[in-house]
Design a protein around this motif. Structure first.
Motif, PDB file in Angstrom:
ATOM      1  N   UNK A 112       0.814  -1.211   0.000  1.00  0.00           N
ATOM      2  CA  UNK A 112       0.000   0.000   0.000  1.00  0.00           C
ATOM      3  C   UNK A 112       0.851   1.266   0.000  1.00  0.00           C
ATOM      4  N   UNK A 113       2.028   1.208   0.627  1.00  0.00           N
ATOM      5  CA  UNK A 113       2.893   2.393   0.660  1.00  0.00           C
ATOM      6  C   UNK A 113       3.441   2.685  -0.736  1.00  0.00           C
ATOM      7  N   UNK A 114       4.016   1.666  -1.361  1.00  0.00           N
ATOM      8  CA  UNK A 114       4.572   1.851  -2.697  1.00  0.00           C
ATOM      9  C   UNK A 114       3.483   2.192  -3.718  1.00  0.00           C
ATOM     10  N   UNK A 115       2.302   1.675  -3.507  1.00  0.00           N
ATOM     11  CA  UNK A 115       1.207   1.894  -4.459  1.00  0.00           C
ATOM     12  C   UNK A 115       0.901   3.374  -4.632  1.00  0.00           C
ATOM     13  N   UNK A 116       1.064   4.151  -3.565  1.00  0.00           N
ATOM     14  CA  UNK A 116       0.726   5.572  -3.622  1.00  0.00           C
ATOM     15  C   UNK A 116       1.952   6.468  -3.460  1.00  0.00           C
ATOM     16  N   UNK A 117       3.108   5.974  -3.848  1.00  0.00           N
ATOM     17  CA  UNK A 117       4.340   6.750  -3.761  1.00  0.00           C
ATOM     18  C   UNK A 117       4.618   7.572  -5.001  1.00  0.00           C
ATOM     19  N   UNK A 118       3.904   7.316  -6.069  1.00  0.00           N
ATOM     20  CA  UNK A 118       4.068   8.038  -7.324  1.00  0.00           C
ATOM     21  C   UNK A 118       5.540   8.009  -7.760  1.00  0.00           C
ATOM     22  N   UNK A 119       6.181   9.163  -7.918  1.00  0.00           N
ATOM     23  CA  UNK A 119       7.574   9.209  -8.366  1.00  0.00           C
ATOM     24  C   UNK A 119       8.541   8.558  -7.382  1.00  0.00           C
ATOM     25  N   UNK A 120       8.149   8.501  -6.123  1.00  0.00           N
ATOM     26  CA  UNK A 120       9.069   8.001  -5.100  1.00  0.00           C
ATOM     27  C   UNK A 120       9.340   6.503  -5.239  1.00  0.00           C
ATOM     28  N   UNK A 121       8.579   5.838  -6.096  1.00  0.00           N
ATOM     29  CA  UNK A 121       8.788   4.399  -6.268  1.00  0.00           C
ATOM     30  C   UNK A 121       9.784   4.090  -7.388  1.00  0.00           C
TER      31      UNK A 121
ATOM     32  N   UNK B  89      -6.541   8.814  -6.746  1.00  0.00           N
ATOM     33  CA  UNK B  89      -5.726   7.696  -7.239  1.00  0.00           C
ATOM     34  C   UNK B  89      -4.920   8.139  -8.461  1.00  0.00           C
ATOM     35  N   UNK B  90      -5.544   8.872  -9.360  1.00  0.00           N
ATOM     36  CA  UNK B  90      -4.866   9.326 -10.566  1.00  0.00           C
ATOM     37  C   UNK B  90      -3.742  10.317 -10.258  1.00  0.00           C
ATOM     38  N   UNK B  91      -3.804  10.956  -9.107  1.00  0.00           N
ATOM     39  CA  UNK B  91      -2.776  11.916  -8.719  1.00  0.00           C
ATOM     40  C   UNK B  91      -1.578  11.246  -8.044  1.00  0.00           C
ATOM     41  N   UNK B  92      -1.831  10.189  -7.274  1.00  0.00           N
ATOM     42  CA  UNK B  92      -0.787   9.654  -6.409  1.00  0.00           C
ATOM     43  C   UNK B  92      -0.340   8.230  -6.722  1.00  0.00           C
ATOM     44  N   UNK B  93      -1.077   7.479  -7.490  1.00  0.00           N
ATOM     45  CA  UNK B  93      -0.715   6.082  -7.698  1.00  0.00           C
ATOM     46  C   UNK B  93       0.507   5.925  -8.586  1.00  0.00           C
ATOM     47  N   UNK B  94       1.385   5.028  -8.228  1.00  0.00           N
ATOM     48  CA  UNK B  94       2.576   4.773  -9.043  1.00  0.00           C
ATOM     49  C   UNK B  94       2.194   4.078 -10.345  1.00  0.00           C
ATOM     50  N   UNK B  95       1.013   3.423 -10.401  1.00  0.00           N
ATOM     51  CA  UNK B  95       0.596   2.739 -11.627  1.00  0.00           C
ATOM     52  C   UNK B  95       0.238   3.722 -12.738  1.00  0.00           C
ATOM     53  N   UNK B  96       0.070   4.978 -12.404  1.00  0.00           N
ATOM     54  CA  UNK B  96      -0.212   5.992 -13.414  1.00  0.00           C
ATOM     55  C   UNK B  96       1.061   6.413 -14.123  1.00  0.00           C
ATOM     56  N   UNK B  97       2.191   6.147 -13.523  1.00  0.00           N
ATOM     57  CA  UNK B  97       3.461   6.556 -14.122  1.00  0.00           C
ATOM     58  C   UNK B  97       4.432   5.391 -14.321  1.00  0.00           C
ATOM     59  N   UNK B  98       4.291   4.331 -13.509  1.00  0.00           N
ATOM     60  CA  UNK B  98       5.216   3.198 -13.568  1.00  0.00           C
ATOM     61  C   UNK B  98       4.444   1.884 -13.653  1.00  0.00           C
ATOM     62  N   UNK B  99       4.860   1.012 -14.542  1.00  0.00           N
ATOM     63  CA  UNK B  99       4.400  -0.376 -14.575  1.00  0.00           C
ATOM     64  C   UNK B  99       5.605  -1.287 -14.513  1.00  0.00           C
ATOM     65  N   UNK B 100       5.532  -2.314 -13.699  1.00  0.00           N
ATOM     66  CA  UNK B 100       6.580  -3.334 -13.668  1.00  0.00           C
ATOM     67  C   UNK B 100       5.938  -4.698 -13.867  1.00  0.00           C
ATOM     68  N   UNK B 101       6.605  -5.542 -14.627  1.00  0.00           N
ATOM     69  CA  UNK B 101       6.076  -6.861 -14.958  1.00  0.00           C
ATOM     70  C   UNK B 101       7.030  -7.952 -14.512  1.00  0.00           C
ATOM     71  N   UNK B 102       6.475  -9.134 -14.342  1.00  0.00           N
ATOM     72  CA  UNK B 102       7.298 -10.322 -14.176  1.00  0.00           C
ATOM     73  C   UNK B 102       6.715 -11.424 -15.053  1.00  0.00           C
ATOM     74  N   UNK B 103       7.573 -12.271 -15.560  1.00  0.00           N
ATOM     75  CA  UNK B 103       7.117 -13.345 -16.432  1.00  0.00           C
ATOM     76  C   UNK B 103       6.545 -14.480 -15.595  1.00  0.00           C
TER      77      UNK B 103
END
Length: 296
Positions: free
Chosen positions: A220-229, A269-283
């Motif tokens: 939950x912390x990383x989810x709303x870290x935006x650029x900080x993640x 959510x659109x202002x603070x979520x890291x998913x709006x700026x960063x996506x990470x994947x794993x296979x």
């Protein structure tokens, strides 16, 4: 021993005790103030570092953050509801659309009819995808009785698996992207997609050339870290996507098409979520799938 001596001894003990506790409180207060000052300074330096890092990555191209999936020519993005493509997969969608050698297909397994807004949300998905650059003919939206927008029950695994497999075979998909087992928000519909594809993989029903990648869920912390993640995503994830300012503008414009969903908490959510700026994947790995199924 005289009463006067005892009285004086008690007074001295009380004075010592008072001075001791007074001194202890002063020391604790000083230590706390110093700790808070150092914490504030550390936070300021970390935020400054992340902002500078973002500028180095997206504006000045001094650091290569994005690491895309190799040889992704025909990609299928599987989502559960209209607006998932913006709220969770925006950076991936943007990069795939920008890649001229890749064609992106989107399959949405429900119309999001949880509040009777299915038809409206279906059109909103088409409108949002048009802004993102996805061809309308490459979008498939299902409205199945057993796959409705709900948090009360999971979708039938075999049904979901068959619908996805049909799309994979129809479009000769080589890259499949969807949620991981936590579904980012732990929405049971998101998780149902993961387990359906997991069963396809275990049963070896997917074509040999089709690789599966899942969007990593974070705490939950990383989810709303935006650029900080950015630092953590760079260090911990193999496949990474990040949006530049122009991509974020396009994503916000696309999300605005989902008017039926733009309640106050989604705007935050659109202002603070890291998913709006960063996506990470794993296979998706077979050994990991087996452990996930055993755990659940």
């Amino acid at each position: 021993m005289s009463k006067d001596f005892l009285w004086r001894s008690n007074c001295v003990q009380r004075l010592i005790t008072f001075e001791f506790w007074s001194d202890l409180i002063t020391q604790v207060r000083t230590y706390t103030e110093d700790a808070v000052e150092h914490l504030v300074l550390a936070c300021f330096l970390y935020i400054t570092f992340c902002v500078l890092l973002y500028a180095l990555i997206t504006r000045w191209d001094k650091i290569r953050f994005t690491r895309e999936i190799d040889n992704s020519n025909r990609t299928l993005l599987v989502i559960a509801h209209p607006d998932d493509e913006c709220m969770f997969f925006g950076p991936i969608v943007h990069h795939l659309i920008e890649n001229d050698s890749c064609r992106l297909y989107v399959i949405c397994l429900s119309m999001g009819n949880g509040y009777g807004l299915g038809k409206k949300r279906k059109q909103e998905l088409y409108d949002a995808c048009r802004i993102l650059g996805v061809n309308e003919g490459d979008i498939t939206i299902y409205n199945n009785t057993y796959m409705q927008d709900s948090i009360d029950g999971s979708w039938p695994t075999e049904l979901v698996a068959n619908l996805i497999l049909q799309q994979v075979e129809m479009y000769n998909i080589d890259t499949l992207i969807t949620f991981d087992k936590h579904g980012v928000s732990r929405h049971i519909n998101h998780c149902s997609i993961y387990y359906a594809i997991a069963h396809l993989s275990l049963d070896k029903r997917l074509p040999p050339q089709c690789r599966v990648y899942v969007l990593e869920s974070v705490n939950i912390v990383r989810k709303y870290w935006f650029l900080l993640d950015i630092p953590l995503s760079f260090l911990l994830s193999r496949y990474r996507y990040i949006l530049r300012s122009d991509g974020r503008t396009k994503l916000r414009q696309a999300m605005k098409k989902h008017q039926s969903q733009l309640v106050w908490y989604r705007k935050l959510y659109m202002l603070f979520s890291r998913y709006i700026i960063i996506n990470t994947l794993q296979q998706m790995d077979l050994s990991d799938i087996e452990l996930d199924l055993v755990d659940d």
